[in-house]
Every structure is written in structure tokens, then in C-alpha cells.
Design a protein around this motif. Sequence first.
Motif, PDB file in Angstrom:
ATOM      1  N   ASP A  74       0.999  -1.346   0.004  1.00  0.00           N
ATOM      2  CA  ASP A  74      -0.062  -0.095   0.078  1.00  0.00           C
ATOM      3  C   ASP A  74       0.717   1.191   0.011  1.00  0.00           C
ATOM      4  N   ARG A  75       1.817   1.215   0.941  1.00  0.00           N
ATOM      5  CA  ARG A  75       2.652   2.417   0.758  1.00  0.00           C
ATOM      6  C   ARG A  75       3.755   2.852  -0.304  1.00  0.00           C
ATOM      7  N   VAL A  76       4.255   1.629  -0.786  1.00  0.00           N
ATOM      8  CA  VAL A  76       5.431   1.799  -1.890  1.00  0.00           C
ATOM      9  C   VAL A  76       4.697   1.660  -3.177  1.00  0.00           C
ATOM     10  N   PRO A  77       4.893   2.718  -4.051  1.00  0.00           N
ATOM     11  CA  PRO A  77       4.377   2.439  -5.520  1.00  0.00           C
ATOM     12  C   PRO A  77       5.354   1.617  -6.472  1.00  0.00           C
ATOM     13  N   ILE A  78       4.678   0.908  -7.432  1.00  0.00           N
ATOM     14  CA  ILE A  78       5.575   0.545  -8.343  1.00  0.00           C
ATOM     15  C   ILE A  78       6.111   1.585  -9.312  1.00  0.00           C
ATOM     16  N   LEU A  79       7.473   2.093  -9.288  1.00  0.00           N
ATOM     17  CA  LEU A  79       8.101   2.702 -10.117  1.00  0.00           C
ATOM     18  C   LEU A  79       8.892   2.347 -11.296  1.00  0.00           C
TER      19      LEU A  79
END
Length: 561
Positions: free
Chosen positions: A64-69
Motif C-alpha cells: 500500500d505504501r510503496v508504489p511500483i515505479l
Amino acid sequence: MVNLVLSALNAVTDLTKANFIKKTRRTAEVQERFLLRLLQAHRDTEFGRKYQLGEIKTVDRFRDRVPILPYSSYEPFLERIANGKQNILTADPVVYLTLTSGSTGKKKMIPTTRRSQNITRQATLTSMGFLTAALRSRGQQFGKILLTNSTQQWGRTSAGIPYGPASAGVLSMDKWLYGQFFAQPYETLQVADSSARHYLALLFALQDPLMRGMLANFPMLILRTCNYLEKFGEDLIHDIETGTIANWLEVEPELRLALEQRLSANPVRANELREILQSEGKLTPHLAWSNLSFVACARGGTSDFYFQRFPTYFNNTPIFGAVFSSAEGMFSIYHELDDDSSILALESGFFEFIPQDQWQEEQPKTLLATEVRSGERYRILTTSYNGFYRYDIGDVIEVVGFYEQAPLIVFRHRQGGLISSTTEKTTEAHATQVMQAVQQEFSLLLEDFCMTLSENDFPARYLLNIELANGYKLEDPQAFLSECDRKLQAANTHYEISRKDPIPPPRLRILAPGSFAILRQRQIEKGIPDSQLKFPHISEDRNFLSGLQVQQEVRLPEDEA
């Protein structure tokens, strides 16, 4: 002394493998523990503070916290790392910057730390443990390996951080360990000229009739080493007999001197090899090393196309995949000979899987290692100690089963590695499947092939560009083309539908001998290391084959009007 060291290392790999197997029985627990330890280690980095990694206590909270970048989001961080800034993406100092080959797009820069290198080493030792056990089950044994990868780094950043290809970093940082397995001195891999490096590696390896294995990143590179052995057979035998190094080789003076001091005349071995050359008309690995037990190189994807040529050089020597990895991470570990499947590398990264119905989403929902299903394809994400989080390298894998609780995966193709005249999306896997089948059906060997699209047709037609292997002739090219078209329709339903209308009939182009060697040289001239060449078998680049000589263009009867 050498045998004692090798025996000790074999014992270590056996233990490493046994520990890994235990952890496959607790896949979810091992993966979660890896992730939470990594997040705690990196919580005070610049990236860690931005996404508050230290506050994350569960896998769901992490997702939830870290996006796929994309890689572009990491570039500003990486530029600062290259300039000497620390504690940006990783808590540990960056000691090497791996540059990707760029063969499938823009070159990327991947940080390497001592901790990430240790993890790579651990996975490699685990793989070797599986290899040793598999060989023992066949009454064979592990031993010295011929390797021709360059260890030359490309330079240093303004902050003094060395950079270059992945293999150069891995081998140089663990020079002593890997050197124990080489059939030739480490200095042979420091030679810049590719032909000279291969020649010298073969020269020293041929001195040892008990050599057990050959290793390269890709099967195409194994075949290239075989070609060097055939091409330079007479010269190699002469140098073995006299204990000298051919003066026409382009070798740095200091390396030539160091290697000459390691070389001694071996007329007995030279006579053995000369008798083989005279009786068989050529030198091949199977003939030169009668105890050869394995060939190690990448499996899956387009590898099977090249494996069809292996029996010519290796008879029935088994092929081992070793590890499935890239500059961005270590993904899985092979556990059997002659098997495309490999076990998810549970302690090399934290892995997520994007199911096909989520591939078009910007922030797709992901599955964990214990949630994937056999028979399904996924894009794989990795979070690892090199400082990339939930990183999508674009590789499409298929889950084919489970080893205890850990997924068994097979690399299929790269996301975006496809061609479309309309919307049919033909992949490298489709193309390779077809070419494997028609080679067998027509008792034919191809040097290589590439499917492209025509420039002046709308919709574009498929162009099947092939180069025949030396000594082969295509007796009925029209029947060959017709069968390729039929098999491609069977492999790809969307092509079958669109082929009826509107895609026009495909054409076959038989290229002049040496054409694919020219293409590979073009890639090298673009800066792609010769040990990392990944030749595309499909390409939407209409100029990819420009300038190559077409000996014959073949059409189907429906296309001749």
C-alpha cells in the motif's frame, strides 16, 4: 591442493543447498522476513524516509505504501549515487555500478553493495549445490569450468565508483572464490579483445583433459566458443605443443607476459588433440574433453532454438540453467539438469507477481509467491538490497509447479518483446516455438532467424529472415514458408484470426552467410558487451536488418499474383 579446495567448496555448496531446501517449506515466512529486514536496514536512507519504510510492519502495508515505479523514477537517485552521495537508496555503500546491456532498450545503472553481492554469491553456491547433486545422481561429478566472460570494467564515476557489466563486477569482487572453479587462469578473462580472450581461455582449458563443464550467459555464446575451438584448432594444438602463445593474438603486453609464465609445453596432450582433429576433421568440446559433464547457460525464452545445435558439439551432455538473473536481481535457482524450471530465489529478493489481467494497470494488484497458480503467466517484481523496490524488469514468467511451497518458474519472454501487424501480439516465444518445429520437420539447421514487419504494406506483412547453418540447403523454401505460417497460426490464435484478413501473406528471406554475425557486431559496436548479447528473434524496427544481403525472397502461391 587444488582438489582439496574444490572438495571443500563442494561441501559448502551441498550445505547451502540443504539450507535453501528447508526454507522452501516455509516460503511465505521466509519472504516476509526478508522484506521486513530489508526495510529496517534501509529505513534511514533518503528513499526510506520518503516512503517511511521503518514504519512498515506487514507485507500488505508495504504494497500500500510503496508504489511500483519505472526506472526513470530512480534515475535522479542514481545520478547522485554515481557522484558519491551515500545513503540514498541503500544503507550500505555502493561499491560498483552495474550497467545493463541495453540490448532491449536504454542502458540502466544498478547499484551493487557488498551485501547485495553476498546475496548473489549465496544463490550461486546454492545453484552449484543442486548441480553437484544432479551430476552425482547420474554417476558424474562436478569439476573445473571453462568461462570466457570479460572481467574488464568500463571505468569509474567522478566519485571513483567502478562501473561496467554485471559479470565483471561479480567476478572481480569474488575473484578468489570463482577462480577456484576456472579451468584457466583468471588473467585470461582480463584480455580486452574478444577473440584473443576466447583463444587463451581455450588454450589453457585444453591442457586439462579432465575439465568438466562450460559456462556462458546464453547458449548463443556457448556456440560461439565452439566455433572458436573449430576455427583455431590447429593453432591451439601448436601452442599447447610448444608452450607458447600465438604472436598474432591481440593481448595486452603485461597479460601476455603473465600468461606465458603460466604456460608450459605439453606435447602429449597436443598429440591427443591432433589425433582427434585428424580423425574427426574438427575439434569439438565433446571430443576434446571426454569427461565433460555439463554445459551451463540460460534456459527458457529463445534458448531452445540454440539448443537444437548443441548435440553437434556436445553429444548428449546435459544442460544446466544455473540461475535466472539480471543486473536488477536474482530471481530463481535451477535444481535439475535439462530442465527449464527453476525455484524462486527466496532469500535473494522479495517477489511479487502481476497477473495478466493487471498488466495494463499503472499500479496493478499483485500476488505473493504462495498465491500464484501453476499454468499462469505473470510479470515479476523484485525488491532487493540493490535499492530497487517493487521493481518491474518486464520479464514474463510462467509458473509451472511448486518445489515444496516455492514456485517453479520458467522465463518466457520480455514484456513488450513482440510484433503486431494489427493487434495479434506475436511474441518471441511464439516465433521460437515455430522455428524449433520447422527445423526438425525439414531436417534443417539455421544459423539464426528474426521475424520483422514489411515497410510498404498496410497492414504490414511478416518477413521471416533466416540464415542457413553451414552445409545446409533449403530444398523447398515455399513449403518451408507455408509450414511456418501454419504453425504460427496454431501457436497464436490472434495471428490466425488476423491472418485471414487483414494481414497479408508472409514472405521468407534467405540471408547471405555471415549476416547474423554482422548484426551481432553492430550490437557490440553500440557498446553491448559480447558476453551479454541477447539477440532478438522478433523486431518491430523496420531498419534492423538493413544493409544485409538477401539471397532469395520467397512468396506463398496466394501472394504471387
